[in-house]
Scaffold this active site. Structure first.
Site, PDB file in Angstrom:
ATOM      1  N   ASP A  16       0.920  -0.882   0.009  1.00 14.39           N
ATOM      2  CA  ASP A  16      -0.112  -0.027  -0.139  1.00 14.39           C
ATOM      3  C   ASP A  16       0.925   1.147  -0.089  1.00 14.39           C
ATOM      4  O   ASP A  16       2.134   1.085   0.300  1.00 14.39           O
ATOM      5  CB  ASP A  16      -1.004  -0.192   1.281  1.00 14.39           C
ATOM      6  CG  ASP A  16      -1.946   1.172   0.965  1.00 14.39           C
ATOM      7  OD1 ASP A  16      -2.213   1.752  -0.027  1.00 14.39           O
ATOM      8  OD2 ASP A  16      -3.102   0.865   1.752  1.00 14.39           O
TER       9      ASP A  16
HETATM   10  C1  BGC Z   1      -4.991   3.347  -0.056  1.00 20.78           C
HETATM   11  C2  BGC Z   1      -4.989   2.545  -1.148  1.00 20.78           C
HETATM   12  C3  BGC Z   1      -4.899   2.900  -2.588  1.00 20.78           C
HETATM   13  C4  BGC Z   1      -3.479   3.758  -2.271  1.00 20.78           C
HETATM   14  C5  BGC Z   1      -3.210   4.446  -3.674  1.00 20.78           C
HETATM   15  C6  BGC Z   1      -3.687   4.296   0.039  1.00 20.78           C
HETATM   16  O1  BGC Z   1      -3.766   5.210   0.972  1.00 20.78           O
HETATM   17  O2  BGC Z   1      -5.304   2.699   1.218  1.00 20.78           O
HETATM   18  O3  BGC Z   1      -6.457   1.644  -1.274  1.00 20.78           O
HETATM   19  O4  BGC Z   1      -5.034   2.322  -3.440  1.00 20.78           O
HETATM   20  O5  BGC Z   1      -3.465   4.645  -1.222  1.00 20.78           O
HETATM   21  O6  BGC Z   1      -4.049   5.682  -3.774  1.00 20.78           O
END
Ligand code: BGC
Length: 813
Positions: free
Chosen positions: A229
């Site tokens: 993530d």
């Molecule tokens: C989120 C993810 C997301 C990523 C990119 C993160 O803060 O938890 O779900 O895909 O950001 O935007």
């Protein structure tokens, strides 16, 4: 399984790479993509959020996408085939935007409705989550675009989300939280999985060897990539040994040079890096960006009409929770030709179509309930009133603003001037052309604001760094703004800080200037410029708003009140502490219902809210976050052109206090899942509290009799009869209840469902195959699934709380 040609292309590309190239390939080159390596014929692989649309690499309304209903709505269709079609549409959108890997679906569990990203996940039940998630993955990947199933695992709340250590028992982990991931990996073969920010049982998920290498790859045979993530990695050696393939975003991550150095120091064997690179090359091959390797899909599915499908899914997702008779018929559907309607509620005009956070996309247009009903009803049949405002918080400057940004370096030399679609500036990773991050010093947002209403307009700032805010000739703020939490994404969430008010006259433009010198975050993996000019309209007298709505309701045959949550209520980045509707909306509904017995309440929220008035109104229609065709779909359902087809994918409680889990605040960094297997209906089944509406519940515009259930091996057939007066669709649900449930285990679980359609008087048969897993429970002492022979009741009906048919079955070894 991949063909020989692909595997050979991957191997021959791998041997051409030196350690430096390999470790560079394992990290983002920016916010959303991996580097191209022309020497091996590899193009850059581009990723994008997910899950309700494909935002692409720009965070801006300039780059619109189709916006589907929220994942809770998708799950409420209980229709995997429909969800797979949504997947095909998303792949089409991704291809249009040059995106190869979608960062979706979110298949974390609805452990508690306070979870801030509840709207972004599917259900409180792992079987339903697995079925919907698999369909989504199948659909997207059939269009040649990869999926990244997230967030692996137990990312079920947002409080302290980067560091919380979720303590989960082996059985709850296997049977609830890992279960949908397992189903999706085995059945739909996703190309990627995203590791969660949080820890599970003491180990952070981006380095969780046991879960990533042991269970995901070892037991389930996952052959795709594990992607971190965003900014969710902790250490180079821990991550590569723990099973993480790609560190996002970049170019400054724990991989790249740091990983090459760890190999040089002998802390990591190069063969471990090779394995990760192989998986990335395989992903690239599947996506068609590795020369010489055939893409996974070469013939794309037929084009999908995005707006029509979005409208259809919305209609099929709306849950009619209550539809009381008024006179001799239920209040819904209304007769469009002969009914006057008082439409009430701010969200009826400014529809809430999606939840906040990384799941945001920018639709080209939105059909509000007011637009939809205006089109559906004869002229003069519809009135509209606001009724109540939703919150006192400020949003980004939008309506009435004409803004541009001037970017300067430290010497005051103008680097670039560009138009801004709103007062929100979000440049991440890639800055607009001509702006060099290192050189950028100050941004001036300037332009005019022409108010719609006279009165006291409030202005504010959001961001990190120095601001000077001037409206007309008044300087409202000059000073520094800091972050308030440890979440690096706080810049994107929450409301701007109020910096003061200016009296303005409707129609008279005023000059606005916001000068900002951003703090460049040390050690940030990417270049970020994110700040906003905030604005709030003058507030109207709340009593008068309410009185106008009540008066309008009295004058009309039917009152339709649209109540909603706001971005400050349902969003990534924080959890809820209450399930109350914001503002004075409860009072509004109560007063309108007292004025008009035919009051229909439309609840425009991605996840459960308390509805203290629910038994005092004629109908309650839950519309989730319905996506861009919101109002068109709503009008279709209200006037009966379509049946509301949704069933609850999660229990709606009467009050938060009744819920199995009400608080997600970690204690000493740990959040213990003390309820173990008892979330959702598994918990409500043993509770004295009765929910407002149970799991599986939802009415249509006809009625059904459950006439019989039969079993032939694993196949269950259920016969239902349409006993109403119009054609309809029913979601037949099968729950399995061990006759002598073991202590500490739930009374029943959903093991199958199917939708059927029938005309008035006709019968239809639903066929459901029982999965073997239904008769297994996790045995941690043997670290395997244990088959449980014995007597079971198959309980069949329209919801978890209404199961008119039972069939006793005996399961042998
Ligand atoms: C989120 C993810 C997301 C990523 C990119 C993160 O803060 O938890 O779900 O895909 O950001 O935007």
């Amino acid at each position: 399984m991949e063909n020989e040609a692909t595997l050979e292309a991957v191997e021959s590309a791998l041997v051409k790479l030196d350690l430096d190239a390999k470790t560079r390939l394992l990290q983002g080159q920016d916010m959303w993509s991996l580097p191209a390596l022309p020497e091996i014929g590899l193009d850059s692989l581009v990723m994008s959020d997910g899950p309700v649309g494909v935002r692409g690499v720009f965070w801006s309304p300039d780059d619109p996408s189709i916006l589907l209903p929220s994942p809770t709505a998708m799950a409420a269709t209980w229709d995997p085939e429909l969800v797979a079609r949504a997947g095909v549409l998303l792949a089409q959108e991704a291809r249009r935007k040059g995106v190869h890997l979608l960062l979706a679906p979110t298949v974390n569990m609805h452990r508690t409705p306070v979870g801030g990203r509840h709207f972004e996940a599917y259900s409180e039940d792992p079987f339903l989550t697995g079925a919907i998630g698999s369909a989504y993955v199948r659909g997207v990947q059939s269009g040649g675009v990869g999926t990244t199933v997230k967030h692996f695992v137990a990312n079920d709340a947002e409080t302290d989300r980067f560091f919380v250590d979720n303590i989960v028992s082996p059985n709850a982990l296997r049977e609830l939280y890992l279960a949908p991931f397992e189903t999706i990996v085995r059945d739909a073969r996703p190309w990627a999985i995203m590791s969660a920010y949080n820890s599970v049982n003491g180990t952070t998920m981006s380095e969780h060897d046991e879960l990533l290498n042991g269970i995901l790859r070892g037991e389930w045979g996952f052959d795709g990539c594990v992607v971190s993530d965003w900014m969710g990695t902790r250490s180079t050696v821990g991550a590569i040994l723990g099973g993480l393939d790609i560190a996002m975003p970049g170019p400054r991550s724990i991989y790249g040079e740091l990983l090459a150095a760890a190999v040089d120091r002998g802390e990591v064997d190069e063969s471990v890096v090779d394995d990760a690179v192989r998986r990335v090359l395989l992903l690239a091959a599947r996506a068609g960006v590795l020369e010489g390797a055939p893409a996974a899909v070469t013939e794309f599915p037929a084009a999908v009409d995005g707006r029509a499908l979005t409208r259809d899914i919305a209609r099929r997702s709306f849950v009619l929770a209550r539809n009381d008779a008024r006179g001799d018929a239920p209040v819904l559907p209304i007769d469009a030709a002969d009914t006057t309607v008082a439409l009430i509620g701010l969200a009826a005009r400014d529809a809430r179509v999606l939840g906040g956070g990384s799941a945001m996309v920018f639709p080209e247009s939105v059909i509000s309930p007011l637009d939809g009903l205006t089109a559906a009803l004869p002229e003069g049949a519809l009135s509209y009133s606001v009724g109540a405002t939703l919150s006192d918080e400020m949003g980004a400057a939008e309506r009435g603003f004409e803004l541009r940004a001037r970017c300067y370096d430290a010497d005051g030399t103008l680097l670039r001037e560009l138009d801004l679609p709103s007062g929100m500036v979000t440049w991440m990773g890639t800055l607009p052309e001509g702006i060099d991050y290192a050189a950028l010093h100050t941004i001036e947002v300037l332009g005019t604001f022409t108010p719609r209403a006279s009165g006291s307009h409030r202005f504010g700032t959001k961001g990190l760094g120095q601001f000077t805010l001037t409206v007309g000739d008044e300087t409202l703020f000059e000073g520094d703004q800091a972050l308030e939490s440890t979440d690096p994404f706080e810049l994107f969430f929450g409301a701007p800080k109020d910096r003061g008010a200016v009296e303005l006259a409707a129609g008279t433009p005023v000059e606005v200037v916001l000068k900002h010198t951003p703090v460049k975050m040390e050690g940030s993996p990417i270049d970020i410029v994110s700040f906003s000019l905030g604005h709030r309209e003058p507030q109207q007298d709340p009593e008068q708003l309410m009185a106008e709505a009540v008066e309008a309701a009295k004058q009309a045959d039917v009152a339709v009140v649209v109540v909603a949550t706001t971005e400050q209520v349902e969003s990534e980045g924080f959890d809820r502490t209450t399930l109350n509707l914001p503002g004075r909306q409860d009072e509004l509904v109560a007063r309108v219902a007292a004025a008009n017995p035919r009051t229909v309440v439309v609840v425009n929220a991605g996840s459960p809210v308390e509805m203290p008035w629910r038994n005092d109104v004629a109908a309650v229609l839950l519309s989730w976050f319905p996506g861009q065709e919101a109002g068109a779909a709503l009008a279709d359902v209200l006037v009966g052109l379509a049946e509301p087809g949704g069933r609850l994918p999660t229990t709606w409680p009467a009050t938060l206090a009744d819920c199995p889990v009400t608080d997600v605040t970690p204690v000493d960094g740990k959040l213990v899942y003390t309820e173990d297997l008892f979330i959702g209906y598994r918990a409500w089944d043993r509770s004295d509290a009765v929910p407002a509406y149970p799991f599986g519940h939802g009415l249509g515009y006809t009625s059904w009799a459950y006439e019989g259930v039969e079993r032939d091996g694993d196949a269950i057939s259920v016969t239902v009869r349409n006993t109403g007066s119009r054609r309809g669709r029913e979601v037949v649900q099968v729950y399995l209840a061990p006759v002598d449930a073991e202590a500490g285990r739930p009374a029943r679980a959903l093991v199958g469902f199917a939708t059927v359609e029938a005309s008035p008087g006709a019968t239809a048969t639903a066929t459901i195959t029982l999965p073997r897993r239904a008769f297994e429970i996790w045995d941690e002492s043997r670290r395997s699934w244990a088959h449980r022979p014995g007597s079971y009741d198959l309980q069949v009906g329209p919801s978890s709380a209404d199961r008119p048919l039972t069939l006793r079955i005996e399961i042998v070894e």
